[in-house]
Write an enzyme that holds these catalytic residues in place. Structure first.
Site, mmCIF file in Angstrom:
data_model
loop_
_atom_site.group_PDB
_atom_site.id
_atom_site.type_symbol
_atom_site.label_atom_id
_atom_site.label_comp_id
_atom_site.label_asym_id
_atom_site.label_seq_id
_atom_site.Cartn_x
_atom_site.Cartn_y
_atom_site.Cartn_z
ATOM 1 N N ASN A 250 0.851 -1.178 0.000
ATOM 2 C CA ASN A 250 0.000 0.000 0.000
ATOM 3 C C ASN A 250 0.893 1.236 0.000
ATOM 4 O O ASN A 250 1.641 1.459 0.955
ATOM 5 C CB ASN A 250 -0.909 0.038 1.225
ATOM 6 C CG ASN A 250 -1.702 1.342 1.282
ATOM 7 O OD1 ASN A 250 -2.302 1.750 0.283
ATOM 8 N ND2 ASN A 250 -1.667 2.016 2.411
ATOM 9 N N GLU A 251 0.813 1.984 -1.088
ATOM 10 C CA GLU A 251 1.507 3.272 -1.216
ATOM 11 C C GLU A 251 2.996 3.225 -0.909
ATOM 12 O O GLU A 251 3.499 4.005 -0.083
ATOM 13 C CB GLU A 251 0.779 4.333 -0.377
ATOM 14 C CG GLU A 251 -0.679 4.453 -0.782
ATOM 15 C CD GLU A 251 -1.425 5.622 -0.154
ATOM 16 O OE1 GLU A 251 -1.023 6.085 0.925
ATOM 17 O OE2 GLU A 251 -2.416 6.076 -0.768
ATOM 18 N N TYR A 327 -5.397 12.304 -3.919
ATOM 19 C CA TYR A 327 -5.728 13.041 -2.686
ATOM 20 C C TYR A 327 -5.177 14.468 -2.760
ATOM 21 O O TYR A 327 -4.174 14.790 -2.115
ATOM 22 C CB TYR A 327 -5.134 12.335 -1.461
ATOM 23 C CG TYR A 327 -5.774 11.007 -1.139
ATOM 24 C CD1 TYR A 327 -7.044 10.951 -0.566
ATOM 25 C CD2 TYR A 327 -5.109 9.818 -1.398
ATOM 26 C CE1 TYR A 327 -7.636 9.729 -0.266
ATOM 27 C CE2 TYR A 327 -5.692 8.596 -1.098
ATOM 28 C CZ TYR A 327 -6.950 8.556 -0.535
ATOM 29 O OH TYR A 327 -7.530 7.351 -0.234
ATOM 30 N N GLU A 360 -7.660 4.545 -5.313
ATOM 31 C CA GLU A 360 -8.126 5.251 -4.113
ATOM 32 C C GLU A 360 -8.310 6.698 -4.506
ATOM 33 O O GLU A 360 -7.469 7.248 -5.219
ATOM 34 C CB GLU A 360 -7.057 5.258 -3.000
ATOM 35 C CG GLU A 360 -6.834 4.000 -2.245
ATOM 36 C CD GLU A 360 -5.915 4.246 -1.024
ATOM 37 O OE1 GLU A 360 -5.814 5.387 -0.527
ATOM 38 O OE2 GLU A 360 -5.289 3.276 -0.591
ATOM 39 N N TRP A 390 -12.196 5.588 -1.818
ATOM 40 C CA TRP A 390 -11.786 5.327 -0.439
ATOM 41 C C TRP A 390 -12.761 6.053 0.461
ATOM 42 O O TRP A 390 -12.904 7.258 0.317
ATOM 43 C CB TRP A 390 -10.362 5.853 -0.184
ATOM 44 C CG TRP A 390 -9.916 5.571 1.215
ATOM 45 C CD1 TRP A 390 -10.198 6.312 2.330
ATOM 46 C CD2 TRP A 390 -9.144 4.458 1.656
ATOM 47 N NE1 TRP A 390 -9.645 5.722 3.435
ATOM 48 C CE2 TRP A 390 -8.988 4.587 3.052
ATOM 49 C CE3 TRP A 390 -8.561 3.349 1.005
ATOM 50 C CZ2 TRP A 390 -8.275 3.655 3.817
ATOM 51 C CZ3 TRP A 390 -7.856 2.444 1.762
ATOM 52 C CH2 TRP A 390 -7.719 2.607 3.159
#
Ligand code: NAG
Ligand code: NAG
Ligand code: NAG
Ligand code: NAG
Length: 433
Positions: A250-251, A327, A360, A390
């Site tokens: 994850n990321e 984001y 996401e 998300w």
């Protein structure tokens, strides 16, 4: 390892004699029978050794079905071909259960940490009923201290000896998620480590084996244990129809690193996963940082943001499709900037002939004002195969309580849900039928 995909395919055609129970049935240098007597399935434990074990499904023999290629008015039509039973790519799209079209999904990082089977089924029933097809769950839960019984953990990390928890409060919880996804015909993305310290992650490896979050990618002990863990998870589900893709992390970010560090780590880890499981796709799980044609020069479009070059990583042949996140509020960019982020990534995916997954995204404003626009753009942009907001939220029957609210949670069947899911699925159906 090298010719695995081809070797595996040729096995499917070269079936003649049948191997007896518990006999060898495959492996890189093996030349004998590759199918098993009735009631036994040829299962790969590693690239060198496949064995006939009790069961029905062969891990390396593909089930033929005719793919139905749904085409949009804005996308040129694809050729109908015969496809295997496992999810795979088809040009710039995913072929899921033989259907090639744009898909929507969501993130449920906590699904594998639920302890009541009924809660898991409730979540997957709700998700399936809505038309969402892909769910991303955390496939890791690392600790440096073993918690008391009743608390879920998957892997204990220590230099004196690590332990993988295959018990009731360990990987059996993930087993139930996979079983429930199979039951409700939802496809999973399962990842193996977190860059962030939630649920352990790279920090838990560093605490056990030393180094830091950047040396982790090349640290011998950390990488050996990471692979041991990957094998433990992957080997449980190599024949599951519910796995859309394995995911490296994850990321992942590598602060202060040359872009070759993550490139090399991703190339070798993904090749390793393919050697364990040739059936399923593999992807990265990254945020999508690095320079791209059309960039406005903002921070996310630099290699310093993640210590990698997303476009360069598209070259890795053992990564089947590309992931990226969105984001703007965390990255110091605007909501409308998100459009540029989507179109530049999609164009690079077209250039690389790989599907792009907006895996996401989140923004703390009305969905109608921001996220629904990103979803429509993603649906209309060639190169985009799917999007996943998300994060998923629900009310769990065991406690009549709401799941995690992190500011970006979209609860099932609320007004937010109408915008994020119902309207989006309708828009997808209007194009693909
Ligand atoms: C995630 O990655 C970045 C870059 O290496 C790093 O600065 C950060 O500390 C990482 N997070 C954790 C919890 O290790
Ligand atoms: C990690 O350790 C290496 C080697 O000691 C050092 O060069 C690097 O600056 C460290 N990086 C971080 C992010 O702490
Ligand atoms: C296409 O990909 C190649 C690398 O494979 C890269 O050098 C080139 O800049 C890309 N072009 C565009 C327009 O994305
Ligand atoms: C969710 O909402 C839809 C549309 O209003 C409705 O058909 C469905 O029954 C609801 N599902 C549940 C479990 O409440």
């Amino acid at each position: 390892m090298k010719c695995l995909a081809v070797c595996i395919l040729s096995f499917a055609w070269a079936v003649k004699a049948q191997q007896s129970a518990y006999g060898q049935c495959g492996g890189t240098t093996y030349t004998g029978p590759t199918s098993c007597v009735a009631g036994y399935a040829c299962t790969s434990y590693n690239p060198y050794y496949y064995q006939c074990v009790p069961g029905k499904k062969n891990t390396h023999i593909s089930v033929s079905s005719t793919a139905s290629i749904k085409t949009s008015t804005t996308t040129s039509s694809a050729v109908v071909t015969t496809e295997t039973g496992y999810p795979k790519t088809h040009g710039l799209f995913f072929n899921i259960d033989g259907v090639v079209e744009y898909y929507a999904g969501t993130n449920c990082y906590w699904c594998g940490f639920l302890t009541a089977d009924g809660d898991v089924d409730h979540v997957f029933a709700d998700i399936a009923s809505s038309g969402l097809k892909i769910v991303r769950v955390w496939g890791f839960n690392d600790v440096n201290t073993i918690p008391s019984t009743g608390t879920v953990w998957y892997q204990y990390l220590a230099s004196s000896g690590s332990e993988i928890n295959t018990g009731e409060y360990g990987l059996q919880r993930l087993d139930y998620v996979v079983a429930s996804a199979e039951k409700y015909d939802v496809k999973l993305i399962i990842n193996f480590v977190n860059n962030w310290s939630d649920y352990g992650g790279i920090a838990a490896y560093v605490a056990a084996f030393g180094g830091n979050s950047s040396t982790w990618f090349t640290d011998t002990e950390s990488q050996a244990q990471y692979r041991t863990y990957i094998e433990a998870v992957v080997s449980r589900y190599t024949t599951s129809s519910a796995i859309l893709s394995w995911e490296l992390a994850n990321e992942p970010r590598c602060s202060g690193c040359d872009v070759s560090v993550i490139y090399n780590w991703a190339a070798s880890t993904s090749a390793y996963i393919k050697s364990l499981d040739p059936n399923h796709m593999v992807t990265m799980g990254d945020e999508g940082f690095g320079p791209l044609p059309g960039s406005d020069g903002s921070y996310p479009f630099t290699t310093s943001a993640g210590g990698y070059d997303w476009q360069m990583n598209l070259e890795i042949s053992t990564l089947d499709f590309a992931t990226y996140h969105l984001y703007p509020q965390s990255w110091g960019t605007s909501a409308s900037w998100g459009d540029l982020w989507i179109t530049t990534h999609a164009a690079a995916c077209v250039n690389a002939s790989k599907p792009c997954l907006l895996e996401e995204f989140g923004y703390s404003d009305e969905c109608e004002a921001v996220e629904s626009g990103w979803q429509s753009l993603s649906l209309d942009t060639t190169g985009q195969a799917a999007d996943m907001f998300w994060q998923y939220g629900d009310v769990l029957p065991s406690c009549d309580c709401e799941t995690s609210q992190d500011g970006n949670t979209v609860y099932f069947n609320t007004s937010d849900w109408t915008c994020f899911v119902t309207d989006h699925i309708e828009a997808i159906d209007a194009i693909y039928g």
